[in-house]
Design a protein around this motif. Structure first.
Motif, PDB file in Angstrom:
ATOM      1  N   ASN A  18     -63.538 -95.374  13.386  1.00  0.00           N
ATOM      2  CA  ASN A  18     -62.841 -94.147  12.979  1.00  0.00           C
ATOM      3  C   ASN A  18     -63.623 -92.885  13.313  1.00  0.00           C
ATOM      4  O   ASN A  18     -63.105 -91.783  13.175  1.00  0.00           O
ATOM      5  N   TYR A  19     -64.871 -93.024  13.750  1.00  0.00           N
ATOM      6  CA  TYR A  19     -65.700 -91.871  14.092  1.00  0.00           C
ATOM      7  C   TYR A  19     -66.594 -92.283  15.264  1.00  0.00           C
ATOM      8  O   TYR A  19     -67.337 -93.259  15.149  1.00  0.00           O
ATOM      9  N   THR A  21     -69.146 -90.497  18.279  1.00  0.00           N
ATOM     10  CA  THR A  21     -69.745 -89.363  18.951  1.00  0.00           C
ATOM     11  C   THR A  21     -70.806 -89.870  19.927  1.00  0.00           C
ATOM     12  O   THR A  21     -71.643 -90.694  19.565  1.00  0.00           O
ATOM     13  N   VAL A  43     -62.312 -88.880  14.718  1.00  0.00           N
ATOM     14  CA  VAL A  43     -63.240 -87.935  15.343  1.00  0.00           C
ATOM     15  C   VAL A  43     -63.760 -88.544  16.637  1.00  0.00           C
ATOM     16  O   VAL A  43     -64.300 -89.650  16.642  1.00  0.00           O
TER      17      VAL A  43
END
Length: 184
Positions: A18-19, A21, A43
């Motif tokens: 879910n995230y 980077t 994100v």
């Protein structure tokens, strides 16, 4: 996965993520379309890499999408649907062309929009003032033209806008149109 000097293609992401980077690396090639199948991914930050090609057409799937400082081309996809959850979109410092997508007007949660340092050619997007939560609009170093508001409709009229960055000027809107202009 930030700042690890990783190179090559973006690895396959788990469906349950879910995230994610992975900024400040050396990832290259296109952003895989499989990223669009990650329904739980809220994100995605792939800034400061060497991605090329087009932006995938699934931008509305995310709450926050950062693709800043890559080598992406083409236009920003015009695939936003009503009440899309997108809150922040940063595609600055790429080689994007075309116009801002009209369907951005459907992103009522959008608070931050940054398209600086691209090759976008369009009229000033005063239509974005319908976005009730838009606070930051960065258009700098593109080819926007025309009035800052529609004829005979007064000042900008963005209900929550606090920062408007156009070309080499930074305009801050505070309260009832107190404007500070500083050249950068």
């Amino acid at each position: 996965m930030d700042s690890n000097h990783l190179e090559g293609a973006l690895p396959h992401l788990p469906l349950s993520i879910n995230y994610f980077t992975a900024k400040h690396n050396g990832f290259s090639g296109g952003i895989p379309l499989s990223i669009c199948n990650r329904s739980l991914l809220d994100v995605l930050d792939l800034s400061y890499n060497n991605f090329t090609g087009l932006i995938p057409p699934c931008l509305t799937n995310f709450l926050i999408l950062k693709l800043r400082k890559n080598n992406l081309e083409g236009s920003i996809p015009d695939k936003y649907y009503a009440d899309a959850p997108l809150r922040s979109l940063d595609v600055g410092y790429n080689r994007l062309t075309g116009k801002l997508p009209k369907s951005l007007l459907k992103c009522s949660a959008l608070q931050f929009l940054c398209v600086d340092h691209n090759k976008i050619k369009d009229t000033f997007p005063f239509s974005l003032k319908v976005l009730p939560k838009l606070q930051v609009l960065i258009l700098r170093s593109n080819k926007f033209y025309g009035p800052l508001s529609p004829p005979n409709q007064g000042p900008l009229g963005f209900p929550e806008l606090r920062i408007l960055d156009v070309r080499k000027c930074l305009i801050l809107l505070i309260g009832d149109i107190t404007i500070y202009i500083g050249f950068t």
